[in-house]
Structures are given as structure tokens and as C-alpha cells.
Design an enzyme around this catalytic site. Sequence first.
Site, PDB file in Angstrom:
ATOM      1  N   SER A 177       0.868  -1.607  -0.237  1.00 25.12           N
ATOM      2  CA  SER A 177       0.156   0.061  -0.483  1.00 25.12           C
ATOM      3  C   SER A 177       1.267   1.165  -0.138  1.00 25.12           C
ATOM      4  O   SER A 177       0.305   2.525  -0.294  1.00 25.12           O
ATOM      5  CB  SER A 177      -0.206   0.306   1.143  1.00 25.12           C
ATOM      6  OG  SER A 177       0.282   0.247   2.185  1.00 25.12           O
ATOM      7  N   HIS A 205      -5.613  -3.568  -3.402  1.00 26.36           N
ATOM      8  CA  HIS A 205      -5.153  -1.823  -4.108  1.00 26.36           C
ATOM      9  C   HIS A 205      -5.207  -3.129  -5.443  1.00 26.36           C
ATOM     10  O   HIS A 205      -5.020  -2.267  -6.447  1.00 26.36           O
ATOM     11  CB  HIS A 205      -4.153  -1.150  -3.563  1.00 26.36           C
ATOM     12  CG  HIS A 205      -3.949  -0.743  -2.550  1.00 26.36           C
ATOM     13  ND1 HIS A 205      -4.385   0.724  -2.727  1.00 26.36           N
ATOM     14  CD2 HIS A 205      -3.462  -0.916  -1.247  1.00 26.36           C
ATOM     15  CE1 HIS A 205      -4.119   0.888  -1.876  1.00 26.36           C
ATOM     16  NE2 HIS A 205      -3.764   0.471  -1.027  1.00 26.36           N
ATOM     17  N   LYS A 235     -11.985   0.732  -2.008  1.00 29.50           N
ATOM     18  CA  LYS A 235     -10.675   1.936  -2.848  1.00 29.50           C
ATOM     19  C   LYS A 235     -11.346   1.946  -4.037  1.00 29.50           C
ATOM     20  O   LYS A 235     -11.572   2.896  -4.596  1.00 29.50           O
ATOM     21  CB  LYS A 235      -8.918   1.050  -2.826  1.00 29.50           C
ATOM     22  CG  LYS A 235      -9.147   1.377  -1.324  1.00 29.50           C
ATOM     23  CD  LYS A 235      -7.846   0.865  -0.915  1.00 29.50           C
ATOM     24  CE  LYS A 235      -7.357   1.570   0.336  1.00 29.50           C
ATOM     25  NZ  LYS A 235      -6.649   0.720   1.167  1.00 29.50           N
TER      26      LYS A 235
HETATM   27  C1  LIG Z   1      -6.372   0.585   3.013  1.00 28.46           C
HETATM   28  C2  LIG Z   1      -6.352  -0.768   3.113  1.00 28.46           C
HETATM   29  C3  LIG Z   1      -7.422  -1.709   3.745  1.00 28.46           C
HETATM   30  C4  LIG Z   1      -8.599  -1.894   4.913  1.00 28.46           C
HETATM   31  O1  LIG Z   1      -9.459  -1.287   3.740  1.00 28.46           O
HETATM   32  P1  LIG Z   1     -10.428  -0.226   4.477  1.00 28.46           P
HETATM   33  O2  LIG Z   1     -11.919  -0.734   3.777  1.00 28.46           O
HETATM   34  O3  LIG Z   1      -9.801   0.914   4.055  1.00 28.46           O
HETATM   35  O4  LIG Z   1     -10.798  -0.451   5.913  1.00 28.46           O
HETATM   36  C5  LIG Z   1      -6.767  -3.170   3.846  1.00 28.46           C
HETATM   37  N1  LIG Z   1      -5.438  -3.310   3.306  1.00 28.46           N
HETATM   38  C6  LIG Z   1      -5.053  -3.264   2.523  1.00 28.46           C
HETATM   39  C7  LIG Z   1      -3.493  -3.011   1.989  1.00 28.46           C
HETATM   40  C8  LIG Z   1      -4.976  -1.474   2.495  1.00 28.46           C
HETATM   41  O5  LIG Z   1      -4.424  -0.277   2.057  1.00 28.46           O
END
Ligand SMILES: *Cc1c(COP(=O)(O)O)cnc(C)c1O
Length: 384
Positions: A177, A205, A235
Amino acid sequence: MLDLTDELEKTRKIGLWRVLKRYKPIGPVTGELDGRPVINFAANDYLGFSFHPKLRAAAAEALSLYGAGGTASRLVSGDNVLYQELEAELARLKGCEAALIFPTGYQANIGVIKALAKKGDVIYTDRLSHASLIDGCLLSGAEIRRYHHNDLKILKKWLAGTGSFRRRFIVTDTVFSMDGDLAPLPELSDLAKRYQAILLVDDAHGTGVLGDKGAGAVSYLGAKDVPVQIGTLSKALGCLGGFVSGSGELMDLLVNKSRPLIFSTALPPSVLAAAFAAVRLLKEEPVWQKKLTENIDYMRRVLSAAGVTVSDDPTPILPIVIGDADAAVRLSLALLDAGFLAPAIRPPAVPPGGSRLRITVSACHTKEQIDGLMEALMRVTGNG
Ligand SMILES: *Cc1c(COP(=O)(O)O)cnc(C)c1O
């Protein structure tokens, strides 16, 4: 008495003070930050779906049909009829037997790991795994061993070593991330198979971004046998909510054991309806994924031409590593003055000395906006 002064002062002193910044979205990549117009290179709304007319229409319809709230846990009366179709669609997207939605991706990660692993197990995980994966590992009570980023050699050594554990897990992000690079999923899957470990991946992602029709990183890299895949609706899908895909049995276990699913309220119907529209759009309007890929290519080229090291992986996360936290913050503020939102990421989100600008690209950025960011970057770093 609750005295927080010392702790706060310490955070300030080491240069890691954070404040919330008021953001008012205007479109998928434009908005106002603390009242100033900006072009947003910070969000994870990679396909611009949060503003797509079909998502907004679907959310509005569900809102008027079913009301504003989730109203209860899914196991009580919150399992809105919209869940079923959406989960079927997510399972199809991932090529899995079944899928299960959690309130957030964070909760999916902690909920799934905690339900599967316990004391007497061991979890091998990447040093750069997302905080929610790490929290899940800690919560599980299993022994945790963190390998250097994508270091298959050390992982293999550990897997081949002795030690008697009930279950062994390999846990990793697919797209990291903060670095935007990919995990070697086919190799990890081979190792897992060879040493009878369970591979759990977080495709937050990759989902909607990589692979055929946005199926994600597992499909993109051609990895086989990944029994536990976690994703998020928050996302590229532009909504909110986490999900896990895998076998029907896995979902039965989670419904019975996973505390974030059991003890948190269901998602609002409007969010479920919007997410369903988003997953359908991956098939119906592939143009967004295509535009995103073009923008990623373009951004990688211009960054590379400007002397920034970019990873080989075509993901929308493009970090510019600065090193020093203060310097990263200063650079981010200078860009903000020029009208570009490119956030400085500091410890603990990245390792000490790894502070950076984390730039994310969207399908909705224009070439002019990307060029504008690059010109501003050159100007404020004195290279232009
Ligand atoms: C953003 C993210 C999460 C969390 O997801 P949310 O739906 O925003 O709680 C989990 N893992 C990774 C790698 C992320 O980037």
C-alpha cells in the site's frame, strides 16, 4: 486524571504530529482542502467510481427503498437482501466459490486472521504488510515472524525449518500500500503448497485495478491455489466495506466465528447497492480500467524521466521516497501551495527514514493534471 500533554509533546518533538484536514470533494480528482482548491493525487478511488452516476443512482434508490442505516448486525436483522447478489458478484469476480462482506477491509483482515489462526500456529508475514494484517496477526495469538520485504529465501528457510505448529500461514499484501510494488504471488503460492502453509492475501489495491476486468492481483499474476483472498469495496470500487473470497466452508466458519462480522452493524443499504453497481461496471465499462492503465503508464514515464525510481509493477501507487519526515512534509506543503494534494507519508505508516510522497493515479486524471503535478514538483524541488 487523564493527562496527555507529555505524550502529545513527544509526538510533536519527533516530527510526527498529525492533524485532520477538512476535505470537500468536488469531483473524483478535484476538491477543496481546508478551503483551497486542489487536484487530488492522494485518494484510492482509482477508477473514479465514487462519483460515477450509476453508483450514485443505485445508492439513492436503495436509500429511499431501505432507509439510511444498516440497523443491526448481519446475524440479527442487518443481512439486507442486497448482500446476497453483491457477494455472488464478488465471488464471480474473484473466481471463488463464495464471498463474505465485512463492514471494512480493516475488519475483514482482523476478523479473518483471528478466526483462522490461534496460539500454537505460526504466521509468516512481510515486513511491509498492511497494519490491519499485522493487527489481525497480533490479535490471533499465533507466533508471528516477519520476513524482509518479498524475501522468498528467508521465508523458504523458515518454512523448511523445524517447529511443530498446528497451522502455518503466509500473510501478505498483493500490492503493497505504501510502495505500490507487487508480492511474488505465484512463488508464494508454490511455497505454501510445498510446505503445507495457508496463503492469505490482501488485494485491497489490486481489486478493480489489475487483471482481466479488475479481477485483481491473483488473477493478474496467474497465481493458483490462494485459499483466502481479502479485498475492499472502499478503494477502486469507490464505496465502503471489506470482503473475503474463498470456499463456502470458509464463509460458514467466519459467519460463526468472526467477531467483527458478528459484533458490528451491517453496511447501509445505499453502500451495498453502490458497490453492486461498481462491481458490475468492471464488466460493463472496461474503459475506466483502460484509462487508469494509460495514466499509470504515463505517470511512470514522466516520473522516471524526472529521475524518480519507479517500481516495474503497473500499479496506481507511485511513491517518491524522500527519507526525512520533515522534508517530506515540506515538499507536500509546497505542492499544496501549487494546488496539488500529494500526501507525505511518515512513520509508523512507513519504516523510519522511509518518509515519502505517496502519489496515486486515477482513471479520471487528465494528462494536463499529471503534467501540472510534475511541473510543480520540479519547481519546488529546484529541478525545473
Ligand atoms: C486500505 C487498506 C485496508 C483497509 O481497507 P478499508 O476498507 O479501508 O478498511 C486493508 N489492507 C490494505 C493493504 C489497505 O491498503
